[in-house]
Design a protein around this motif. Sequence first.
Motif, PDB file in Angstrom:
ATOM      1  N   CYS A 194       0.812  -1.222   0.000  1.00  0.00           N
ATOM      2  CA  CYS A 194       0.000   0.000   0.000  1.00  0.00           C
ATOM      3  C   CYS A 194       0.845   1.273   0.000  1.00  0.00           C
ATOM      4  O   CYS A 194       0.369   2.347  -0.379  1.00  0.00           O
ATOM      5  N   SER A 195       2.095   1.159   0.418  1.00  0.00           N
ATOM      6  CA  SER A 195       2.951   2.350   0.502  1.00  0.00           C
ATOM      7  C   SER A 195       3.520   2.771  -0.849  1.00  0.00           C
ATOM      8  O   SER A 195       4.062   3.872  -0.985  1.00  0.00           O
ATOM      9  N   ILE A 196       3.401   1.913  -1.848  1.00  0.00           N
ATOM     10  CA  ILE A 196       3.970   2.222  -3.168  1.00  0.00           C
ATOM     11  C   ILE A 196       3.207   3.390  -3.795  1.00  0.00           C
ATOM     12  O   ILE A 196       1.975   3.421  -3.805  1.00  0.00           O
ATOM     13  N   ARG A 197       3.952   4.336  -4.321  1.00  0.00           N
ATOM     14  CA  ARG A 197       3.363   5.488  -5.004  1.00  0.00           C
ATOM     15  C   ARG A 197       3.668   5.389  -6.493  1.00  0.00           C
ATOM     16  O   ARG A 197       4.787   5.076  -6.892  1.00  0.00           O
ATOM     17  N   ARG A 198       2.632   5.680  -7.279  1.00  0.00           N
ATOM     18  CA  ARG A 198       2.785   5.570  -8.723  1.00  0.00           C
ATOM     19  C   ARG A 198       1.943   6.631  -9.410  1.00  0.00           C
ATOM     20  O   ARG A 198       0.792   6.850  -9.031  1.00  0.00           O
ATOM     21  N   PRO A 199       2.474   7.295 -10.438  1.00  0.00           N
ATOM     22  CA  PRO A 199       1.678   8.283 -11.169  1.00  0.00           C
ATOM     23  C   PRO A 199       0.521   7.606 -11.908  1.00  0.00           C
ATOM     24  O   PRO A 199       0.683   6.529 -12.474  1.00  0.00           O
ATOM     25  N   MET A 200      -0.639   8.236 -11.872  1.00  0.00           N
ATOM     26  CA  MET A 200      -1.796   7.730 -12.609  1.00  0.00           C
ATOM     27  C   MET A 200      -2.487   8.885 -13.309  1.00  0.00           C
ATOM     28  O   MET A 200      -2.528  10.011 -12.793  1.00  0.00           O
ATOM     29  N   PRO A 201      -3.063   8.620 -14.480  1.00  0.00           N
ATOM     30  CA  PRO A 201      -3.788   9.669 -15.195  1.00  0.00           C
ATOM     31  C   PRO A 201      -5.177   9.857 -14.602  1.00  0.00           C
ATOM     32  O   PRO A 201      -5.612   9.091 -13.737  1.00  0.00           O
ATOM     33  N   ARG A 202      -5.882  10.859 -15.111  1.00  0.00           N
ATOM     34  CA  ARG A 202      -7.253  11.045 -14.646  1.00  0.00           C
ATOM     35  C   ARG A 202      -8.111   9.885 -15.137  1.00  0.00           C
ATOM     36  O   ARG A 202      -7.722   9.128 -16.036  1.00  0.00           O
ATOM     37  N   LEU A 203      -9.276   9.751 -14.550  1.00  0.00           N
ATOM     38  CA  LEU A 203     -10.104   8.569 -14.733  1.00  0.00           C
ATOM     39  C   LEU A 203     -10.433   8.285 -16.196  1.00  0.00           C
ATOM     40  O   LEU A 203     -10.391   7.138 -16.646  1.00  0.00           O
ATOM     41  N   SER A 204     -10.747   9.311 -16.966  1.00  0.00           N
ATOM     42  CA  SER A 204     -11.122   9.086 -18.365  1.00  0.00           C
ATOM     43  C   SER A 204      -9.969   8.490 -19.164  1.00  0.00           C
ATOM     44  O   SER A 204     -10.171   7.613 -20.018  1.00  0.00           O
ATOM     45  N   GLU A 205      -8.740   8.929 -18.881  1.00  0.00           N
ATOM     46  CA  GLU A 205      -7.589   8.367 -19.592  1.00  0.00           C
ATOM     47  C   GLU A 205      -7.315   6.940 -19.121  1.00  0.00           C
ATOM     48  O   GLU A 205      -6.917   6.083 -19.908  1.00  0.00           O
ATOM     49  N   GLN A 206      -7.542   6.676 -17.837  1.00  0.00           N
ATOM     50  CA  GLN A 206      -7.423   5.301 -17.342  1.00  0.00           C
ATOM     51  C   GLN A 206      -8.363   4.379 -18.120  1.00  0.00           C
ATOM     52  O   GLN A 206      -7.975   3.293 -18.569  1.00  0.00           O
ATOM     53  N   CYS A 207      -9.610   4.828 -18.264  1.00  0.00           N
ATOM     54  CA  CYS A 207     -10.616   4.017 -18.961  1.00  0.00           C
ATOM     55  C   CYS A 207     -10.228   3.788 -20.418  1.00  0.00           C
ATOM     56  O   CYS A 207     -10.398   2.686 -20.951  1.00  0.00           O
ATOM     57  N   ALA A 208      -9.693   4.819 -21.058  1.00  0.00           N
ATOM     58  CA  ALA A 208      -9.296   4.695 -22.462  1.00  0.00           C
ATOM     59  C   ALA A 208      -8.139   3.712 -22.615  1.00  0.00           C
ATOM     60  O   ALA A 208      -8.136   2.866 -23.519  1.00  0.00           O
ATOM     61  N   ILE A 209      -7.147   3.807 -21.731  1.00  0.00           N
ATOM     62  CA  ILE A 209      -6.005   2.883 -21.775  1.00  0.00           C
ATOM     63  C   ILE A 209      -6.478   1.449 -21.551  1.00  0.00           C
ATOM     64  O   ILE A 209      -6.086   0.525 -22.273  1.00  0.00           O
TER      65      ILE A 209
END
Length: 439
Positions: free
Chosen positions: A145-160
């Motif tokens: 749970c401590s791992i940090r990772r960049p993520m896009p906004r939700l719409s880009e997540q869905c598209a990917i």
Amino acid sequence: MWFRQPSGWTPVQLGSVCLETDRRVGRARSNLPIMSVTKSGIVPQAETYTKEVSSQDQSLYKILKPGEFSAAPMSLYYGAVGKYRGHEEAIVSPAYITFCASGSVNSDFLDLVLRDRRIVQVYSALSQGANKEGKRRTTSFSDFCSIRRPMPRLSEQCAIASVLSEVCSAIEAVELLIKEVEHAKTAVMRELLTRGLAGEWARMVPLPERWVLGRVAEGVTHMPAGWQLVRYDEACLSIQVGIVVQPASLYADVGVPALRSLNVKENQVDRSNMVLISEKAHKANKKSELRAGNVVTVRTGVPGISAVVPDDLDGANCIDILISRIGKNAVPGFLTQFLNSSLAKRQIAVLQGGLAQQHLNVKELKGLKLLLPPLDEQIAIADAGEAFDRRIAAERAHLSELRATKDALAQELLSGRVRLPASMIARFETAPPHEAAAE
């Protein structure tokens, strides 16, 4: 590990999007399917273990709902985590972690992130302890749970997730096709190896004797007229074993190719990872020298798998595999089709008797029974089997290409090095997180 942050992406701690669930079965024994968590994802336990390993007391087992996640702390270091894609509730070992995706992340995108090669390296770096073989290193859920990772906004997540889902669907379609062709081959070869080319029109005669290991196959009591019921060694001039005494000491950088078990696949020789032995060692082990048309058979591990030695490996040597030098009454390709068929596998399985270490010796190979047709029919049956083999090989090559494409595309999209067009992302601006794959 440091993750580069693409423009518009936000650092996210896994603990904020992976919400632990801890629903237990309770006192009553569950009738729900038991799942295992592997690096391939969440699969039925029966696909991972050959015998039941679950406890009789399932009260502490955890309930997993469709769309939720599970991770194996002692196997997380090599990527044992994934989303459960079944359509009914299941249960997993109490040693596993179960969690769901928060509403701020697309669950299919999260599945891709959690199984991404780069983040698996982080799991490995965070793992602690190991057994004598260096395995079963534990990664705690708190470290996860401590791992940090960049993520896009939700719409880009869905598209990917949608783009990669299309590739995954293509992969699954090819995997299914391969299984269907393999099943078709099994059925066709059983018919050809017991009834011949004439099939139901063949004139059949009773088997001349009872088999020690049973009949050719369930329900087979007759054979085509003109065929013979023979022992495997009756189709061979000789059967022997390749080099077995300290073969690793014979390896050389330059020398003669030597086949090992891992080079022998069903009806083909895999040249990858082939070793060389010195010329001196080759001359000292002339008895195991291979000739084109010999049949080589795996003796340990998955015993019985066989292939014909191709012309370009004439004069090579071999290590710890069985060598059959074929007589004039048999066709090498026909014999390998038999040895790789369900008819031979059934006999070999009986010989193994459930032993953990599977092994086939010369005497056992010699004693296998088969129906031997005239030479011209052997050639035709071998050709039919090889036609299936070519189709399966072509589909497997296609599958490898698709998997490589998916891996490369996932690396680019999940790292943000490649961004999807704004028009594609806009399609998901109003889509709920769980609907991405359906778009």
